[in-house]
Design an enzyme around this catalytic site. Structure first.
Site, PDB file in Angstrom:
ATOM      1  N   HIS A 154       0.853  -1.200   0.000  1.00 38.46           N
ATOM      2  CA  HIS A 154       0.000   0.000   0.000  1.00 38.46           C
ATOM      3  C   HIS A 154       0.884   1.244   0.000  1.00 38.46           C
ATOM      4  CE1 HIS A 154      -3.199  -2.801   1.235  1.00 38.46           C
ATOM      5  NE2 HIS A 154      -4.029  -1.873   0.790  1.00 38.46           N
ATOM      6  N   LYS A 158      -0.280   4.655   4.751  1.00 39.49           N
ATOM      7  CA  LYS A 158      -1.090   3.670   5.490  1.00 39.49           C
ATOM      8  C   LYS A 158      -0.472   3.394   6.860  1.00 39.49           C
ATOM      9  CE  LYS A 158      -3.555  -0.704   4.970  1.00 39.49           C
ATOM     10  NZ  LYS A 158      -4.822  -0.133   5.426  1.00 39.49           N
TER      11      LYS A 158
END
Ligand code: NAD
Length: 266
Positions: A154, A158
């Site tokens: 990600h 995050k």
């Protein structure tokens, strides 16, 4: 179908508005935000980047639930509990995408679902829903000779790891094997770890750039490796799934449904 959106100025709310406008068979019929929001009174379609619809954002969810056929909710856990009660009161389908509900909040959603159809999924993407089903099936058929590793990547912002979706894939694999994920998950490897423990489900996390979300489930055995990979390039996969769920739910009996039901997998 007349669809309303609670939290319509949020990141997902705006995408859902754009998706409803682009989808045949449904009308963008209302939108709410929290009392005091700077977006109250704004045109809901304009906020979503489309031309004006004449539908202004309000703060009275009760009025909206009474007026529409379905409501899509990507807000916050406490708000979703209130919205589920309103859905039950007015017989309005609720598509609940909000994540992070605690056990009491989840119970409240289930109580509301005794009176109305509620579709709830932590990941509304059609592709991820299929990947979860395939992971469970493959883990069950391939058996313990295949080591299972889950890799996810990600964007750099995050804050939690592994992702909720990676853990859901792990749970699907564990279910397929008939084991408890907590008992077999290997979340961190560092230093002299020794050989891999048979039956473990391993996780590896990558972070960087603007990656929306990539997940692979790897089944590795002597002589072959099978991988299921899902790459999200846009959050529209969630809004598309949510609108599909709302349209599917028309006329459905009260109860809690998942995206598996929407796709006809169960
Ligand atoms: P966001 O903060 O951008 O948007 C949430 C919006 O809800 C905000 O505009 C906020 O003002 C509004 N809101 C909060 N309480 C409200 C209330 N009582 N009435 C009306 N509006 C209210 O967040 P986001 O990124 O859009 O995500 C929202 C939720 O959806 C999170 O829980 C997130 O994890 C979840 N999510 C789920 C999926 C899925 O596929 N299920 C996908 C993406 C995000």
């Amino acid at each position: 179908m007349d669809i309303g959106i609670v939290g319509c100025a949020g990141r997902m709310g705006r995408m859902v508005a754009a998706q409803i406008l682009a989808t045949d068979g449904c009308t963008l019929a209302g939108g709410t935000e929290q009392p005091g929001s700077e977006f109250l009174g704004a045109d809901i379609a304009e906020l979503a980047g489309a031309s004006a619809s004449g539908v202004a954002i309000g703060d009275d969810a009760g009025i909206m639930f009474a007026a529409v056929d379905a409501v899509i909710d990507f807000t916050a856990p406490a708000a979703t509990v209130v919205h589920a009660a309103l859905a039950a009161e007015h017989g309005t389908v609720l598509v609940a995408g909000t994540t992070g509900l605690d056990a009491d909040q989840q119970r409240a959603i289930e109580e509301a679902a005794a009176k109305v159809a509620i579709i709830q999924a932590a990941n509304m993407s059609v592709g991820i829903t299929l990947a979860l089903g395939l992971t469970k099936q493959m883990a069950s058929i391939l058996g313990p000779d295949y080591d299972i590793e889950i890799v996810e990547m990600h964007h750099r912002h995050k804050v939690d790891a592994p992702s909720g979706t990676a853990l859901a894939l792990g749970r699907a694999a564990a279910e397929g094997r008939g084991v408890d994920l907590d008992a077999v998950s290997e979340r961190v490897r560092d230093g002299h770890t020794g050989a891999r423990t048979a039956g473990d489900i391993g996780f590896a996390t990558l972070r960087g750039g603007d990656v929306v979300g990539e997940h692979s489930v790897i089944f590795a055995a002597d002589g072959e490796r099978i991988e299921i990979t899902h790459k999200a390039t846009s959050r529209t996969i969630f809004s598309r799934g949510a609108v599909r769920a709302a349209l599917w739910a028309e006329g459905k009996a009260p109860g809690i449904y998942t995206m598996r039901d929407v796709l006809g997998l169960d």
